[in-house]
Motif scaffolding. Sequence first.
Motif, short mmCIF file in Angstrom:
data_model
loop_
_atom_site.label_atom_id
_atom_site.label_comp_id
_atom_site.label_asym_id
_atom_site.label_seq_id
_atom_site.Cartn_x
_atom_site.Cartn_y
_atom_site.Cartn_z
N LYS A 1 0.83 -1.19 0.00
CA LYS A 1 0.00 0.00 0.00
C LYS A 1 0.87 1.25 0.00
O LYS A 1 2.03 1.24 0.38
CB LYS A 1 -0.93 -0.01 1.22
CG LYS A 1 -1.97 -1.13 1.16
CD LYS A 1 -2.87 -0.96 -0.04
CE LYS A 1 -3.91 -2.06 -0.10
NZ LYS A 1 -4.78 -1.93 -1.27
N ALA A 2 0.26 2.35 -0.40
CA ALA A 2 1.01 3.59 -0.55
C ALA A 2 1.19 4.28 0.79
O ALA A 2 0.95 3.73 1.85
CB ALA A 2 0.29 4.50 -1.53
N VAL A 3 1.60 5.54 0.71
CA VAL A 3 1.94 6.32 1.90
C VAL A 3 0.76 6.39 2.87
O VAL A 3 -0.37 6.66 2.48
CB VAL A 3 2.33 7.75 1.47
CG1 VAL A 3 2.58 8.61 2.68
CG2 VAL A 3 3.54 7.70 0.58
N ARG A 4 1.04 6.13 4.15
CA ARG A 4 0.02 6.24 5.20
C ARG A 4 0.58 7.12 6.31
O ARG A 4 1.47 6.72 7.04
CB ARG A 4 -0.33 4.87 5.77
CG ARG A 4 -1.16 4.00 4.84
CD ARG A 4 -1.62 2.76 5.57
NE ARG A 4 -2.47 1.94 4.75
CZ ARG A 4 -3.08 0.85 5.18
NH1 ARG A 4 -2.92 0.46 6.42
NH2 ARG A 4 -3.83 0.13 4.37
N GLU A 5 0.03 8.32 6.43
CA GLU A 5 0.53 9.23 7.45
C GLU A 5 0.20 8.73 8.85
O GLU A 5 0.93 8.99 9.80
CB GLU A 5 -0.09 10.62 7.24
CG GLU A 5 0.28 11.25 5.91
CD GLU A 5 -0.37 12.60 5.74
OE1 GLU A 5 -0.95 13.09 6.73
OE2 GLU A 5 -0.31 13.16 4.65
N ARG B 1 8.89 11.72 9.27
CA ARG B 1 8.25 10.81 8.31
C ARG B 1 6.90 11.35 7.87
O ARG B 1 6.55 11.33 6.68
CB ARG B 1 8.11 9.44 8.97
CG ARG B 1 7.60 8.32 8.05
CD ARG B 1 7.45 7.03 8.86
NE ARG B 1 7.03 5.91 8.06
CZ ARG B 1 7.84 5.12 7.39
NH1 ARG B 1 9.14 5.33 7.41
NH2 ARG B 1 7.37 4.11 6.69
N ILE B 2 6.12 11.86 8.84
CA ILE B 2 4.81 12.42 8.50
C ILE B 2 4.97 13.66 7.61
O ILE B 2 4.23 13.83 6.62
CB ILE B 2 4.04 12.76 9.79
CG1 ILE B 2 3.67 11.47 10.53
CG2 ILE B 2 2.80 13.58 9.48
CD1 ILE B 2 2.97 11.71 11.85
N PRO C 1 12.09 9.15 6.11
CA PRO C 1 12.89 8.90 7.32
C PRO C 1 12.17 7.94 8.27
O PRO C 1 10.97 7.69 8.14
CB PRO C 1 13.02 10.29 7.94
CG PRO C 1 11.87 11.06 7.40
CD PRO C 1 11.55 10.52 6.06
N ASP C 2 12.92 7.40 9.23
CA ASP C 2 12.37 6.45 10.18
C ASP C 2 11.68 7.13 11.35
O ASP C 2 10.76 6.56 11.95
CB ASP C 2 13.47 5.53 10.71
CG ASP C 2 14.03 4.62 9.62
OD1 ASP C 2 13.32 4.44 8.60
OD2 ASP C 2 15.16 4.11 9.78
N GLU C 3 12.10 8.33 11.72
CA GLU C 3 11.50 9.03 12.84
C GLU C 3 10.06 9.45 12.50
O GLU C 3 9.75 9.74 11.35
CB GLU C 3 12.32 10.26 13.22
CG GLU C 3 13.72 9.94 13.72
CD GLU C 3 14.67 9.62 12.57
OE1 GLU C 3 14.29 9.88 11.41
OE2 GLU C 3 15.78 9.11 12.83
N ASN C 4 9.23 9.53 13.53
CA ASN C 4 7.80 9.70 13.31
C ASN C 4 7.45 11.05 12.67
O ASN C 4 6.87 11.10 11.59
CB ASN C 4 7.06 9.54 14.65
CG ASN C 4 5.56 9.48 14.45
OD1 ASN C 4 5.08 9.17 13.37
ND2 ASN C 4 4.81 9.78 15.50
N MET C 5 7.81 12.17 13.31
CA MET C 5 7.42 13.49 12.80
C MET C 5 8.06 13.81 11.45
O MET C 5 7.37 14.28 10.53
CB MET C 5 7.74 14.57 13.84
CG MET C 5 6.80 14.56 15.04
SD MET C 5 5.05 14.64 14.55
CE MET C 5 5.02 16.20 13.66
#
Length: 673
Positions: free
Chosen positions: A187-191, A315-316, A309-313
């Motif tokens: 699946k594609a990008v999931r915020e 990455r979003i 990136p791997d970090e949450n913010m």
Amino acid sequence: MPIIPVVGRKSPGVRALIASIYVFLTIGAITMVYPFMLMISTATTGNADWREFRLIPRYWFDQGERFRKYVLDKDEIKWTAYAYQHEEWFSPFDVEAGQFQKLMQTPGGTLERIDSDYQQFISETDPDIIHLNFLHFEQRTHSVLSLRPEYFKWVSGKYNGDLDRVNQLYEDTAGKWDELGIPRAFKAVRESEPLQQRHVDWREFVLSRPYYKQKLISLDCLTFLAVRHVYGTIDLLNREHGTSFKEMGDVRWETVNQYDWGRQIRERILRKDIPLEQLRLKPSASSAFETFVARNALGPNIPFTVKAPDENMPRIAWMRFVRSEECELRYFDPIDPQRLWREFLDRRYGGLEGVNEAHGAAYSSLDDIRLPTQIVDYAAFSRNKRTIFLKFLFGNFAMVIDFILIHGRALTNTLILIVLTIFTTLTVNPMAAYVLSRFRLRYSHHILVFLLATMAFPAEVAMIPNFLLIKSFPLGALIVGASALIMFLVVRHLVKWKLPLFWSILLGAVIAAAAGWYVPPVLAGVLGREDLNVSLMNTFFALVLPGIASGFSIFLLKGFFDSLPPELYEAGMLDGASETRMFFAITLPLCKPVLAVIALGAFTGAYGAFMFAFLTCQNPKMWTLMVFLYQFQQTYSVPLVMASLVVSAIPTLIMFIFCQNIILRGIVIPTFK
């Protein structure tokens, strides 16, 4: 004396009659056996062939059909349609075994060389862009080749079976391993889905699988899927935009950008369809990214990266930028595994001529080379023919048995219910029938009429009253009442009270009813225990008590007891045997056939209990096997449903085989006597 005498059997008319009887019996046997055999054969099929409903599935004897099943079980039909260059494949039933004949005739040397090259290529490829086949996200499309069970077993082994620890790491609340789910890598990008330990473990599992179970997604494949999703067929695309493509495979990633509609296709792929692991941005997008972050106040100190990136913010922020219009198409630089494959072959064989010679092909340019999915599939199938065939044949049965043994307590509940039902049935009914047969009571015929009257109504009529009784009857009343009755009978025996047995039982029943009605509320108030007022719902009492006494069983046993010679009981009385001793030493041993019939009926009723068990035991921890399999059938595909029916029929068959000798002995021996 036979119905048809020996002399009369020589008549042509009698012979024709006997032949017609045998014909009808044979037809009747076939109509009974055929559905069961069809159920067994369907239980060995899968998503590719269950709708055929053949008594002998074709893959049993046809290798082409077996490879067809393997290909269709490997992945969704849309991915298979691109890999095998058949744009007309929209469902498994569009695929025919004959379409693989050319592939199956590939020379062995060429097959091994291409497969070896692909294995080497996979080992050198960026691990982030490797995905998996054989996933089957939906339970309705489950396959015996699915990697889902392997994944859950792998996770369980990694964490030493500690599901609580896994739930903590995955931020999940799974009660069983298969409730963890699988990350949808395609699946594609999931915020809303930040990177978790779940994704790290999934990537590790993917890389631990054999190369032929791994999957690469090319940009041409995504283009094919996007165009087919939007336009359906190549003819519709050509008519709508005036193009002249011969087939859907001609619409490639490199050429589609020449058209206005093609730019929309590319934008759909880059912003929605492409796996996140393959998405890259050019360094020139850094300024646009910084502007986007500052304007939307997504957070300070978020650096630009070419991949997510791997970090949450961060990455979003990266995902939102990719989906926005400010990230222009010229900023995208996606990874194309097919281009990497071409470059690998070019390096390995020194150009197009070397590739053609090594792979036995006739490519006009390197751009014509596609990922060798077909060759890899057939090479893996050829190496594992026997294993794949056995999985197709027995995999559904193994899945059902594994599901029953691991999930819930249905098997244990059913075994307990069967034991309790058989025990109570063979205890209460013979005793009641023995009293009616031995003592010749004046009102015994009234009791028999009452018992026969219960046979005039179907079980469904009594289901609602039984349900209401079970729901309103307190568990404490049952326990206290039964205890009071037992204590009364013990005291009567100790003081040698000369009250007749009938009146003793009647008085004991009154005492038990009174104790069960008045004592539990008093105890609940004194002890503060509300559980004494809990109903019998979700207990074995609810399943066993309504069926303890059976009018049919008592009537049948009384008739059998009446046929026993009275001299046996007279001899027992002369020897000083009590009624209890004569009941267990004389009556029951001589009545094994009828007891076997009643035990078989009790087993069948308890084992096949569904509707009443479903109503009275709604707690999943108290589900019987039939209720459990009903829930199973609501979730899984038809082949697994058929396999569950076959597995559930085996215990009844074994029980009948075990009891048939006893039953037939009771029918045949008295006839010879």
